[in-house]
Scaffold this motif. Structure first.
Motif, PDB file in Angstrom:
ATOM      1  N   CYS A 166       0.801  -1.234   0.000  1.00  0.00           N
ATOM      2  CA  CYS A 166       0.000   0.000   0.000  1.00  0.00           C
ATOM      3  C   CYS A 166       0.831   1.280   0.000  1.00  0.00           C
ATOM      4  O   CYS A 166       0.285   2.373  -0.093  1.00  0.00           O
ATOM      5  CB  CYS A 166      -0.971   0.010   1.190  1.00  0.00           C
ATOM      6  SG  CYS A 166      -0.202   0.423   2.772  1.00  0.00           S
ATOM      7  N   HIS A 202       2.513   2.596   2.467  1.00  0.00           N
ATOM      8  CA  HIS A 202       2.625   3.238   3.779  1.00  0.00           C
ATOM      9  C   HIS A 202       4.078   3.181   4.266  1.00  0.00           C
ATOM     10  O   HIS A 202       4.795   2.226   4.002  1.00  0.00           O
ATOM     11  CB  HIS A 202       1.702   2.490   4.764  1.00  0.00           C
ATOM     12  CG  HIS A 202       1.728   3.041   6.160  1.00  0.00           C
ATOM     13  ND1 HIS A 202       1.192   4.267   6.475  1.00  0.00           N
ATOM     14  CD2 HIS A 202       2.246   2.533   7.317  1.00  0.00           C
ATOM     15  CE1 HIS A 202       1.368   4.479   7.778  1.00  0.00           C
ATOM     16  NE2 HIS A 202       2.002   3.454   8.305  1.00  0.00           N
ATOM     17  N   TRP A 253       6.762   3.809   7.749  1.00  0.00           N
ATOM     18  CA  TRP A 253       6.842   3.943   9.203  1.00  0.00           C
ATOM     19  C   TRP A 253       8.296   3.760   9.631  1.00  0.00           C
ATOM     20  O   TRP A 253       9.114   3.282   8.853  1.00  0.00           O
ATOM     21  CB  TRP A 253       5.910   2.942   9.892  1.00  0.00           C
ATOM     22  CG  TRP A 253       6.255   1.487   9.745  1.00  0.00           C
ATOM     23  CD1 TRP A 253       6.922   0.714  10.655  1.00  0.00           C
ATOM     24  CD2 TRP A 253       5.961   0.626   8.634  1.00  0.00           C
ATOM     25  NE1 TRP A 253       7.050  -0.569  10.178  1.00  0.00           N
ATOM     26  CE2 TRP A 253       6.469  -0.659   8.937  1.00  0.00           C
ATOM     27  CE3 TRP A 253       5.322   0.817   7.409  1.00  0.00           C
ATOM     28  CZ2 TRP A 253       6.375  -1.742   8.071  1.00  0.00           C
ATOM     29  CZ3 TRP A 253       5.223  -0.270   6.534  1.00  0.00           C
ATOM     30  CH2 TRP A 253       5.737  -1.526   6.869  1.00  0.00           C
ATOM     31  N   CYS A 273       2.459  -4.706   7.678  1.00  0.00           N
ATOM     32  CA  CYS A 273       2.286  -3.257   7.543  1.00  0.00           C
ATOM     33  C   CYS A 273       1.305  -2.766   8.602  1.00  0.00           C
ATOM     34  O   CYS A 273       0.213  -3.317   8.741  1.00  0.00           O
ATOM     35  CB  CYS A 273       1.757  -2.947   6.151  1.00  0.00           C
ATOM     36  SG  CYS A 273       1.145  -1.262   5.947  1.00  0.00           S
ATOM     37  N   SER A 300      -0.532  -0.298   8.535  1.00  0.00           N
ATOM     38  CA  SER A 300      -1.718   0.316   7.946  1.00  0.00           C
ATOM     39  C   SER A 300      -2.641  -0.721   7.304  1.00  0.00           C
ATOM     40  O   SER A 300      -3.835  -0.754   7.594  1.00  0.00           O
ATOM     41  CB  SER A 300      -1.295   1.360   6.912  1.00  0.00           C
ATOM     42  OG  SER A 300      -2.418   1.936   6.300  1.00  0.00           O
TER      43      SER A 300
END
Ligand code: APR
Ligand code: ZN
Length: 225
Positions: A114, A116, A118, A130, A132
């Motif tokens: 996706c 995302h 971090w 993940c 998210s």
């Protein structure tokens, strides 16, 4: 005056981080090109994770040197764009503003599903979920060989407007970064290389030879003091 600075591994050499070509491009007998690719990650994700865990630990233990600090000072002037190929985040730790990390950074994790991002843990397990989307496709937030560098729109816009372009501690082996000097020159910028030795005689208007920890603070002082 609008200034665009491109930095490479030579900037961090005096912080104790090995450059790519100096270490023969090898890590534990593997060619870096054989671990820093999407194919390598598919073939042997544990090996690739270990490679980046080791580099992440090395970067975390290193300290910014006077060249990083001088560029941090330069970055607080109006009209300055700092682009780095380095993934060690030492410019950021020196206090530089808005560094463009065109090859990603070791302290960041990226979801392959996706997109995302971090903060990366010290050790990234294979198949990490993940936060998210929960897909197990976490990977280092690093641009691998064969992938498109990040932020090319911003970089091209800065190169179009540059009055002065500087390449610091980069061998000019890896495109597209290696071609930035030609784009800047075509757009009328003066070009300067700061390196231990010239990488491409005749390609830059000016070469400042020597270790970055000495040449970069002197060059920055000549621009802003
Ligand atoms: N001061 C100034 N320059 C130095 C110093 C120093 N103390 N030490 C080394 N250099 C110079 C070397 O002469 C060389 O030209 O830094 C350059 C380092 O070149 P590379 O190791 O090729 O690193 P870089 O150009 O950043 O590599 C580009 O290749 O593997 C990929 O994605 C990786 O971002 C990296 C890209
Ligand atoms: Zn995700």
């Amino acid at each position: 005056m609008r200034i665009v600075v491109l930095t490479g591994a030579g900037l961090s050499a005096e912080s104790g981080l090995a450059t790519f070509r100096a270490s023969d491009g090898l890590w534990e007998q593997h060619r870096v090109e054989d671990v820093a690719t999407p194919q390598a990650f598919r073939r042997d994700p544990a090996l690739v994770m270990r490679f980046y865990d080791a580099r992440r630990a090395g970067a975390a233990a290193a300290q910014p040197n006077p060249a990083h600090q001088a560029l941090a000072r330069l970055s607080r002037q109006p009209g300055v764009t700092l682009i780095t190929q380095n993934v060690d985040a030492l410019l950021d730790r020196a206090g530089a503003q808005e560094v463009i990390h065109m090859h990603g950074r070791l302290d960041s994790a990226l979801c392959g599903a996706c997109g995302h991002r971090w903060p990366a843990p010290d050790r990234m397990p294979v198949g990490m979920a993940c936060p998210s989307c929960s897909s197990p496709e976490a990977r280092p937030d690093i641009v691998w060989f064969g992938e498109m560098p990040y932020h090319m729109d911003r970089i091209e816009a800065a190169l179009d407007r540059a009055d002065l372009f500087a390449a610091i501690g980069t061998s000019g082996n890896v495109y597209p970064a290696a071609g930035f000097v030609d784009i800047a020159a075509m757009n009328g910028a003066e070009t300067v290389e700061l390196n231990l030795a010239p990488t491409a005689p005749g390609r830059f208007d000016r070469v400042i030879e020597g270790p970055a920890s000495r040449t970069v603070p002197e060059w920055v002082a000549s621009l802003i003091d």
